[in-house]
Design an enzyme around this catalytic site. Structure first.
Site, short mmCIF file in Angstrom:
data_model
loop_
_atom_site.label_atom_id
_atom_site.label_comp_id
_atom_site.label_asym_id
_atom_site.label_seq_id
_atom_site.Cartn_x
_atom_site.Cartn_y
_atom_site.Cartn_z
NE ARG A 55 -1.64 -2.30 2.73
CZ ARG A 55 -1.72 -3.55 2.29
NH1 ARG A 55 -2.72 -3.93 1.60
NH2 ARG A 55 -0.76 -4.44 2.58
CB THR A 56 3.38 2.61 2.33
OG1 THR A 56 2.62 2.09 3.42
CG2 THR A 56 3.91 3.98 2.69
CE LYS A 84 26.81 -3.13 -6.79
NZ LYS A 84 26.90 -2.02 -7.74
NE ARG A 105 7.00 0.69 5.00
CZ ARG A 105 5.78 0.16 4.93
NH1 ARG A 105 5.63 -1.11 4.64
NH2 ARG A 105 4.71 0.89 5.17
CG HIS A 133 3.31 3.88 8.63
ND1 HIS A 133 3.41 4.73 7.54
CD2 HIS A 133 2.94 2.67 8.12
CE1 HIS A 133 3.12 4.06 6.44
NE2 HIS A 133 2.83 2.81 6.76
N1 CP Z 1 -0.34 0.02 5.79
C1 CP Z 1 0.85 -0.25 5.26
O1 CP Z 1 1.86 0.34 5.64
O2 CP Z 1 0.84 -1.25 4.32
P1 CP Z 1 2.10 -1.71 3.49
O3 CP Z 1 3.06 -2.37 4.46
O4 CP Z 1 1.58 -2.67 2.48
O5 CP Z 1 2.73 -0.49 2.90
#
Ligand code: CP
Length: 358
Positions: A55-56, A84, A105, A133
């Protein structure tokens, strides 16, 4: 220390009125996305995903493409020069010289702040380990605002892995800035909320209680925020197995909920919501996931069209002190300057919020 770029490391890098503006803009974009389809013509977004995401990552990419911009990046560090041995500083420095905005991320806590130290463009935290998040929270706030018409005076149950769930931490920090919310924290004793988040709740106008039973809590809730047990944050399979499947929302439990209960989940779901709940009109987690595109379009526009500096550190270096959190980025990337702010006889790491008793 001040960075000249407008980063989103934690939601409190923006004011509450700015969150409200982003949510309002997201609603406008949702009504008429075509109006915004050239606002980022010529702009490039870098997406650096050191950890899996559906999603993110894809909603950020969709958001930039729908604004007329382009994307570069990786979704697996093993396909980049990270494999590397390249450090975070160098990867950030290079990609930020190619891109106008970067979304990152990473499995280690404080990594987005570490990246912001050397980045030559704005950084957006797309999840740093079990810490924060913030863009999931913008998605959650947009969905709640649409469904409830307010972000205040709500009784919100949060259920599952409250210790490791970064979406829970960011959402509680945000909702505690609105008035008179009440939080029912539903977890096993092993997966309770970290104490630094409880301190934030205690300092707010909101109240909270910790309970074990989802079934007992559900009748009083306006919102139920289910979460996955974060398998990847456990140190052993045994510890994870002891926690998984403790909380499962099924149709029987949902029957006890209010008629206008809003059920959210940041997803991915494993087994904590039965598939048969999906048909219930109160199950809004797929709407929530789709909202991620609109709110991230609004965020990208806000960052790119309103540049301003971001304060990265308030505190100072304390000679010889290292963060004791093994999952803190400062314990992996040793060149990073340590920084702590003081709270009585305690120091707080400015990357990951770990407390160190002196
Ligand atoms: N909600 C969320 O962070 O989903 P993903 O891990 O799929 O990005």
């Amino acid at each position: 220390m001040i960075s000249k770029y407008r980063h989103l490391i934690d939601l409190n890098d923006f004011s509450v009125s700015e969150w409200d503006s982003i949510i309002s803009l997201a609603k406008e974009i949702k009504k008429n996305p075509a109006l915004y389809s050239h606002r980022c013509d010529g702009k490039i977004m870098g997406t650096l995903f050191y950890e899996p995401s559906t999603r993110t990552q894809m909603s950020f990419q969709t958001a930039m493409l729908r604004l007329g911009g382009s994307i570069i990046g990786f979704d697996n560090p093993e396909t980049s020069s990270v494999a590397k041995g390249e450090n975070l500083k160098d990867t950030t420095k290079i990609v930020s010289s190619y891109a106008d905005i970067m979304v990152m991320r990473h499995p280690l806590e404080g990594s987005a702040k570490a990246a912001a130290l050397t980045s030559d463009c704005p950084i957006v935290n797309a999840g740093d380990g079990g810490h924060l998040h913030p863009t999931q929270t913008l998605t959650d706030l947009l969905t709640l605002s649409e469904q409830k018409g307010t972000l205040s005076g709500l009784t919100v149950g949060l259920c599952g892995d409250l210790m490791n769930g970064r979406t829970v931490h960011s959402l509680l920090k945000a909702l505690s800035c609105y008035k008179n919310n009440k939080f029912v924290l539903i977890s096993t004793p092993e997966l309770r909320l970290p104490s630094y988040i409880k301190d934030i709740l205690n300092a707010s106008s909101c109240s909270f209680c910790e309970v074990d039973s989802l079934e007992d809590a559900i009748p009083e809730l306006d919102v139920l925020y289910m979460t996955r047990i974060q398998k990847e944050r456990f140190s052993s399979e045994e510890e994870y197995n002891a926690q998984k499947d403790v909380y499962v929302l099924d149709r029987n439990k949902l029957m006890k909920g209010k008629h206008d209960l809003v059920v959210l989940h940041p997803l991915p779901r494993v087994d904590e919501i039965s598939i048969d709940v999906d048909e219930d009109p109160r199950a809004l987690y797929f709407v929530q996931a789709k909202n991620g595109v609109y709110v991230r379009m609004a965020l990208i526009l806000t960052i790119l069209e309103n540049p301003s500096p971001t304060k990265l550190f308030d505190g100072k270096v304390h000679a010889g002190v290292c963060c004791r959190n093994k999952k803190c980025i400062t314990n992996r990337e040793k060149y990073l300057p340590k920084s702590f702010w003081g709270m009585g006889d305690t120091l707080v790491c400015e990357y990951c919020d770990e407390r160190i008793l002196l």
